[in-house]
Design a protein around this motif. Structure first.
Motif, PDB file in Angstrom:
ATOM      1  N   LEU A 143       0.959  -1.073  -0.054  1.00  0.00           N
ATOM      2  CA  LEU A 143      -0.072  -0.090   0.009  1.00  0.00           C
ATOM      3  C   LEU A 143       0.890   1.430   0.062  1.00  0.00           C
ATOM      4  N   ASN A 144       0.793   2.110  -0.948  1.00  0.00           N
ATOM      5  CA  ASN A 144       1.742   3.285  -1.215  1.00  0.00           C
ATOM      6  C   ASN A 144       1.092   4.519  -0.620  1.00  0.00           C
TER       7      ASN A 144
ATOM      8  N   GLU B 278       0.277  10.529  -4.094  1.00  0.00           N
ATOM      9  CA  GLU B 278       1.656  10.831  -4.550  1.00  0.00           C
ATOM     10  C   GLU B 278       2.278   9.542  -5.236  1.00  0.00           C
ATOM     11  N   HIS B 279       1.728   8.363  -4.924  1.00  0.00           N
ATOM     12  CA  HIS B 279       2.166   7.227  -5.679  1.00  0.00           C
ATOM     13  C   HIS B 279       0.882   6.499  -6.092  1.00  0.00           C
TER      14      HIS B 279
ATOM     15  N   ASP C 157       9.525  14.952   1.120  1.00  0.00           N
ATOM     16  CA  ASP C 157       8.837  15.289   2.157  1.00  0.00           C
ATOM     17  C   ASP C 157       7.347  15.659   2.098  1.00  0.00           C
ATOM     18  N   TRP C 158       6.753  15.367   1.023  1.00  0.00           N
ATOM     19  CA  TRP C 158       5.473  15.367   0.864  1.00  0.00           C
ATOM     20  C   TRP C 158       4.724  13.685   0.996  1.00  0.00           C
ATOM     21  N   CYS C 159       5.524  12.760   1.260  1.00  0.00           N
ATOM     22  CA  CYS C 159       4.902  11.444   1.394  1.00  0.00           C
ATOM     23  C   CYS C 159       5.287  10.798   2.988  1.00  0.00           C
ATOM     24  N   SER C 160       5.111   9.537   3.267  1.00  0.00           N
ATOM     25  CA  SER C 160       5.639   8.872   4.428  1.00  0.00           C
ATOM     26  C   SER C 160       6.426   7.904   4.210  1.00  0.00           C
ATOM     27  N   CYS C 161       7.206   8.134   2.900  1.00  0.00           N
ATOM     28  CA  CYS C 161       8.030   6.810   2.658  1.00  0.00           C
ATOM     29  C   CYS C 161       9.256   6.854   3.571  1.00  0.00           C
TER      30      CYS C 161
END
Length: 129
Positions: A44-45, A49-50, A112-116
């Motif tokens: 789960l991405n 954003e992805h 910075d815009w995602c939780s990766c």
């Protein structure tokens, strides 16, 4: 929108596992299925954003999916038993290092815009049931 019927580069997706999807207890890799002795795992991405999901078969990238193909039925199949503790450990070992989007290409997302960035193997194991 990512391909629903083909994987990266237009490669056809393998036959769907149907009701074989089982909950894993992991929020990062929420569903897995054992198909012909191989583990199919959905990551789960961080959507949008992805792509919503990335499909792996035995830890090899197969496709990015914004929508799960309808032929795969509902992933939240209430009758499918959850993975056992040893099976979950096997999945998490198999998927080690593949939590962040792009890790399958050797370039894990650090935006910075995602939780990766938080999706380390340690964090994933701690979050699993």
């Amino acid at each position: 929108m990512a391909n629903e019927r083909t994987g990266t580069g237009g490669v056809p997706l393998p036959a769907p596992p149907g009701a074989g999807w089982r909950p894993t207890g992991s929020g990062v890799f929420p569903h897995a299925a054992r198909v012909d002795g191989r583990w199919w795992v959905l990551r789960l991405n961080d959507f949008p954003e992805h792509p919503l999901h990335t499909l792996f078969v035995d830890a090899r990238h197969v496709a990015d999916l914004d929508d799960v193909p309808s032929e795969w039925q509902r992933l939240e199949n209430a009758s499918a038993p959850a993975l056992t503790g040893p099976e979950r450990a096997e999945i998490l070992d198999l998927m080690a290092g593949l939590g962040p989007y792009g890790a399958e290409y050797g370039t894990p997302c650090t935006g910075d815009w995602c939780s990766c960035e938080v999706l380390t193997d340690t964090w994933i194991r701690e979050q699993a049931d």
